[in-house]
Design an enzyme around this catalytic site. Structure first.
Site, PDB file in Angstrom:
ATOM      1  N   GLU A  79      -1.408  13.965  70.645  1.00  0.00           N
ATOM      2  CA  GLU A  79      -1.112  15.332  71.292  1.00  0.00           C
ATOM      3  C   GLU A  79      -2.511  16.125  71.145  1.00  0.00           C
ATOM      4  O   GLU A  79      -3.992  16.065  70.857  1.00  0.00           O
ATOM      5  CB  GLU A  79       0.064  15.649  70.083  1.00  0.00           C
ATOM      6  CG  GLU A  79      -0.405  16.612  69.002  1.00  0.00           C
ATOM      7  CD  GLU A  79       1.223  17.515  68.210  1.00  0.00           C
ATOM      8  OE1 GLU A  79       1.961  16.864  69.212  1.00  0.00           O
ATOM      9  OE2 GLU A  79       0.846  18.198  67.892  1.00  0.00           O
TER      10      GLU A  79
ATOM     11  N   HIS B 104      -3.663  22.341  55.354  1.00  0.00           N
ATOM     12  CA  HIS B 104      -1.896  22.039  56.605  1.00  0.00           C
ATOM     13  C   HIS B 104      -1.041  22.862  56.007  1.00  0.00           C
ATOM     14  O   HIS B 104       0.137  22.424  56.861  1.00  0.00           O
ATOM     15  CB  HIS B 104      -2.140  20.539  57.392  1.00  0.00           C
ATOM     16  CG  HIS B 104      -2.831  20.819  58.032  1.00  0.00           C
ATOM     17  ND1 HIS B 104      -3.744  20.843  59.413  1.00  0.00           N
ATOM     18  CD2 HIS B 104      -4.431  19.708  57.606  1.00  0.00           C
ATOM     19  CE1 HIS B 104      -4.880  20.776  59.896  1.00  0.00           C
ATOM     20  NE2 HIS B 104      -5.493  19.392  59.407  1.00  0.00           N
TER      21      HIS B 104
ATOM     22  N   ARG C 139      15.852  20.391  56.413  1.00  0.00           N
ATOM     23  CA  ARG C 139      16.287  20.609  54.912  1.00  0.00           C
ATOM     24  C   ARG C 139      15.760  22.213  54.878  1.00  0.00           C
ATOM     25  O   ARG C 139      15.232  22.637  55.622  1.00  0.00           O
ATOM     26  CB  ARG C 139      15.371  19.488  53.969  1.00  0.00           C
ATOM     27  CG  ARG C 139      13.934  20.058  54.620  1.00  0.00           C
ATOM     28  CD  ARG C 139      13.250  19.427  53.321  1.00  0.00           C
ATOM     29  NE  ARG C 139      11.421  19.327  53.420  1.00  0.00           N
ATOM     30  CZ  ARG C 139      10.181  20.503  53.754  1.00  0.00           C
ATOM     31  NH1 ARG C 139      10.778  22.250  53.222  1.00  0.00           N
ATOM     32  NH2 ARG C 139       9.063  20.180  53.952  1.00  0.00           N
TER      33      ARG C 139
END
Length: 499
Positions: free
Chosen positions: A202, A237, A294
């Site tokens: 991407e 990240h 979650r």
């Protein structure tokens, strides 16, 4: 409609404690599970019952589906709350709970499976008209074709693992000459981390900001969002500082993104609490990133601005109850910030810093919340996530929330391990954070850790010397009255020395 009477928490640390507290407020009994290193952990003590499930390795304890389900059956638990991490996004586990007649407090297995596969999720978002970054819609099958797509959308591009997350199996490619080796490295890392080497491509966005929307949905199809969280302060990240709401969203953009998040949840027939994550580029274009099926680590900031208990809502939904509100009923009040206090050395590339918490004195006062999973005298080990606690501050507006968080960080006393407290203080005082102009490159663009000119253990040596001197003075005191003198905090000493 089932009534949940006893919940087994298939997790550990602060999130296990968090779930236990909401259960107690609902008069629901709790069962903790624990590995050998966690035998005396706070979540074990807080639960009504506890079950030993194995050794330190997660594969032998917190990731053992059979042991956890067996523990639920043995204790008569009628539901399992997975927390986050471990088995929380495992569709097989959710299905096994269902087969065992145990309520899984979370989404249905099909939704977990669908949204857990990044390429399947992208395909679904395309059908739901939720924008996502340009790239391959499905997993890469032909590297030459993928290279053509990368050349077409322009570098830099991201090579990302189709399964999993947390920055694993991800590579930024700045030039076509590096494409093949980056794909090979990403596939290898993805295989090791998730047992699945599929990757996709991407476009890598310029000046990206990480914005996520908390959604919640009941079994009747009612779905709402609970506003957004800004999660752009990251290292490797992974998030370190989060806030709600985001300083960059306009009311119009917030409404548009919230609708997209709700549509994403409806597209997979989602039930329960979940998070739809987006990236925003420097032009305020937003793109779907992924959906976490979650409860999120950073859910407290949403609770602070909405006044809602997300865990209690999860339990109500698992019992089949309707959402007690509509989208128009939900209002945001003030501003909240969360700092993750990790046992990491931010002056040394955030490397883990294990050891015994000789001192752990948490801050308090108006608008301060601390969700901690370890206590003073306990050890932070290499076996699990190095998080000590989540420190949250709530204020009437963003400026007051920042001031309150800085006060709380200054009060926080920890010795025995290095922590991310100095980094969090640096972040909240930095101009780009204060004015809200930061992005996911904050660490690499601005953070220059202070180099320790002394040996790393010298601060502990100084503490020992000071402690000895203080004890000497105490011994000289008249009479037999004992004098209790607090030992200086290693991290506070380090912070003061480097300011």
């Amino acid at each position: 409609m089932p009534q949940i009477k006893k919940v087994l928490i298939a997790n550990r640390g602060e999130i296990a404690l968090r779930v236990i507290r909401s259960c107690k407020e609902k008069n629901v009994k709790t069962v903790a599970v624990f590995s050998r290193p966690d035998a005396t952990a706070p979540h074990v003590v807080a639960a009504d019952e506890s079950v030993f499930i194995g050794e330190a390795a997660s594969s032998e304890s917190y990731l053992s589906m059979e042991k956890i389900i067996s523990a639920a059956k043995d204790t008569g638990a009628d539901a399992i709350h997975p927390g986050y991490g471990f088995l929380s996004e495992n569709a097989v586990f959710a299905e096994k709970c269902k087969e065992a007649g145990i309520i899984f407090i979370g989404p249905k297995p099909d939704a977990i499976d669908l949204m857990g596969d990044k390429t399947k999720a992208r395909e679904l978002m395309a059908k739901a008209n939720v924008p996502y970054p340009p790239g391959t819609e499905s997993a890469m099958k032909d590297i030459d074709k993928a290279r053509e797509i990368a050349d077409e959308i322009g570098y830099p591009v991201l090579v990302k693992a189709a399964a999993g997350g947390g920055g694993k199996g991800m590579r930024i490619v700045h030039d076509s000459a590096d494409f093949d080796k980056s794909v090979k490295a990403a596939k290898s890392e993805a295989k090791n981390a998730f047992g699945d080497d599929r990757v996709y491509i991407e476009k890598y966005l310029e000046g990206p900001r990480h914005i996520e929307f908390q959604i919640i949905a009941d079994e009747q199809g009612n779905t709402v969002h609970l506003f957004e969280r800004e999660c752009s302060i990251q290292r490797r990240h992974q998030k370190v500082v989060e806030e709600a709401p985001s300083s960059v969203l306009t009311p119009e953009l917030r409404k548009e993104m919230g609708l997209a998040a709700v549509n994403a949840a409806k597209a997979c027939k989602y039930v329960g609490a979940g998070t739809v994550e987006f990236l925003i580029d420097k032009h305020l274009n937003f793109y779907f990133l992924e959906m976490n099926t979650r409860l999120q680590v950073e859910h407290p900031v949403t609770e602070l601005i909405t006044g809602l208990d997300l865990v209690a809502l999860q339990i109500d939904i698992a019992e089949g109850k309707d959402l007690p509100f509509t989208q128009d009923d939900i209002k945001a009040n003030g501003h909240a910030i969360e700092c993750r206090i990790y046992a990491e050395d931010s002056s040394d590339n955030f490397l883990p810093s294990t050891g015994v918490l000789h001192r752990h004195r948490i801050p308090a006062g108006p608008g301060v919340r601390v969700d901690a999973g370890v206590e003073e005298g306990q050890e932070v080990t290499i076996n699990y996530d190095p998080m000590i606690s989540k420190l949250c501050a709530h204020g009437v507006d963003r400026k007051s929330a920042i001031r309150r968080m800085l006060r709380a960080l200054d009060e926080y006393e920890i010795s025995g391990v290095r922590t991310t407290i100095p980094f969090c203080e640096f972040t909240l005082q930095h101009e780009s954070f204060v004015n809200g102009s930061y992005d996911t490159h904050f660490v690499q663009n601005y953070f220059t850790p202070v180099v320790d000119t002394l040996h790393k253990n010298d601060n502990q040596e100084v503490i020992s010397i000071v402690s000895s001197l203080l004890k000497g003075r105490s011994n000289e005191a008249e009479g037999n009255q004992k004098s209790v003198i607090a030992e200086p905090s290693a991290d506070n000493w380090w912070k003061n020395r480097t300011k």
